[in-house]
Design a protein around this motif. Structure first.
Motif, PDB file in Angstrom:
ATOM      1  N   ILE A 121      -2.827   3.154  -6.261  1.00 61.37           N
ATOM      2  CA  ILE A 121      -2.324   2.290  -5.196  1.00 61.37           C
ATOM      3  C   ILE A 121      -1.355   1.289  -5.813  1.00 61.37           C
ATOM      4  O   ILE A 121      -1.705   0.551  -6.737  1.00 61.37           O
ATOM      5  CB  ILE A 121      -3.465   1.526  -4.488  1.00 61.37           C
ATOM      6  CG1 ILE A 121      -4.515   2.501  -3.948  1.00 61.37           C
ATOM      7  CG2 ILE A 121      -2.897   0.653  -3.361  1.00 61.37           C
ATOM      8  CD1 ILE A 121      -5.782   1.827  -3.432  1.00 61.37           C
ATOM      9  N   ASN A 157       0.763  -1.243   0.000  1.00 65.78           N
ATOM     10  CA  ASN A 157       0.000   0.000   0.000  1.00 65.78           C
ATOM     11  C   ASN A 157       0.795   1.296   0.000  1.00 65.78           C
ATOM     12  O   ASN A 157       0.933   1.970   1.013  1.00 65.78           O
ATOM     13  CB  ASN A 157      -0.982   0.030   1.175  1.00 65.78           C
ATOM     14  CG  ASN A 157      -2.134  -0.896   0.957  1.00 65.78           C
ATOM     15  OD1 ASN A 157      -2.900  -0.699   0.036  1.00 65.78           O
ATOM     16  ND2 ASN A 157      -2.228  -1.923   1.778  1.00 65.78           N
ATOM     17  N   ARG A 206       0.087   4.753  -1.560  1.00 68.62           N
ATOM     18  CA  ARG A 206      -1.112   5.386  -2.100  1.00 68.62           C
ATOM     19  C   ARG A 206      -0.912   6.877  -2.311  1.00 68.62           C
ATOM     20  O   ARG A 206      -0.444   7.574  -1.415  1.00 68.62           O
ATOM     21  CB  ARG A 206      -2.279   5.176  -1.139  1.00 68.62           C
ATOM     22  CG  ARG A 206      -2.618   3.723  -0.943  1.00 68.62           C
ATOM     23  CD  ARG A 206      -3.599   3.535   0.197  1.00 68.62           C
ATOM     24  NE  ARG A 206      -3.915   2.124   0.339  1.00 68.62           N
ATOM     25  CZ  ARG A 206      -5.147   1.644   0.352  1.00 68.62           C
ATOM     26  NH1 ARG A 206      -6.179   2.450   0.275  1.00 68.62           N
ATOM     27  NH2 ARG A 206      -5.351   0.351   0.471  1.00 68.62           N
ATOM     28  N   TRP A 266      -0.889  -3.109  -3.771  1.00 65.37           N
ATOM     29  CA  TRP A 266      -2.216  -3.212  -3.144  1.00 65.37           C
ATOM     30  C   TRP A 266      -2.286  -4.482  -2.308  1.00 65.37           C
ATOM     31  O   TRP A 266      -1.850  -5.552  -2.735  1.00 65.37           O
ATOM     32  CB  TRP A 266      -3.257  -3.212  -4.255  1.00 65.37           C
ATOM     33  CG  TRP A 266      -4.677  -3.256  -3.824  1.00 65.37           C
ATOM     34  CD1 TRP A 266      -5.269  -2.557  -2.824  1.00 65.37           C
ATOM     35  CD2 TRP A 266      -5.714  -4.034  -4.429  1.00 65.37           C
ATOM     36  NE1 TRP A 266      -6.605  -2.841  -2.761  1.00 65.37           N
ATOM     37  CE2 TRP A 266      -6.904  -3.752  -3.738  1.00 65.37           C
ATOM     38  CE3 TRP A 266      -5.743  -4.930  -5.488  1.00 65.37           C
ATOM     39  CZ2 TRP A 266      -8.115  -4.345  -4.059  1.00 65.37           C
ATOM     40  CZ3 TRP A 266      -6.952  -5.518  -5.814  1.00 65.37           C
ATOM     41  CH2 TRP A 266      -8.117  -5.224  -5.104  1.00 65.37           C
TER      42      TRP A 266
END
Length: 186
Positions: A69, A58, A60, A72
């Protein structure tokens, strides 16, 4: 780099905790919606440029209703794209994975008719859209408590020419790119 640190220090915490670390800024988000965000809103065209690393998942970036992202948590290989206007989510197969525990450079460019994401010089995705009236806060986040950011900047074309950019080789390209986009719109 000093101006970059000043910009990072201006970020506001939104469901996250932001603190200084030896090698950069550490962001720990308390929830899926947590980001450190700019105090002001920016209007396209805008370029978000970040040097980041994570030890798991993650990374982001956020602008208005949009997000990208990398790594992920549900599928590290799939880049997650959320449209800056509608927020509509799209998965881009095979474009989401980034190395763990290594610094990477992410550049998210959004202009009036398209948006692209470049990771370490490789374009990972490009989407066409009507972004000409888009304006919003820029954010960066990670669910990972060890997500570290050393440099993040956001600029309009006029600001690029005067900033002490951490990547001088990009200054001329960014100015030319953003200036040409403005001239074609007139």
């Amino acid at each position: 780099m000093e101006r970059s640190r000043e910009l990072v220090n201006e970020l506001l915490e939104r469901a996250c905790v932001v603190g200084q670390a030896d090698d950069g800024l550490r962001i720990f988000c308390k929830s899926d919606g947590g980001y450190a965000v700019t105090p002001e809103k920016y209007k396209v065209p805008v370029v978000v440029d970040a040097m980041v690393k994570t030890d798991s998942t993650n990374i982001r970036l956020r602008f208005r209703e949009g997000a990208v992202i990398l790594n992920w948590e549900n599928n590290k290989d799939e880049l997650r794209w959320h449209d800056p206007i509608s927020g509509k989510e799209v998965g881009v197969r095979g474009k989401g994975r980034v190395p763990e525990n290594e610094w990477i450079r992410i550049v998210w460019r959004i202009d009036e008719s398209s948006a692209s994401l470049i990771v370490d010089g490789e374009e990972r995705c490009r989407f066409e859209g009507d972004y000409r009236d888009a304006a919003g806060q820029i954010g960066i986040g990670s669910e990972d408590p060890d997500g570290i950011i050393t440099h993040v900047s956001w600029r309009t074309p006029d600001e690029v020419s005067g900033c002490s950019h951490a990547y001088p080789e990009d200054r001329e390209f960014l100015i030319d790119y953003m200036t040409s986009k403005r001239q074609t719109e007139r």
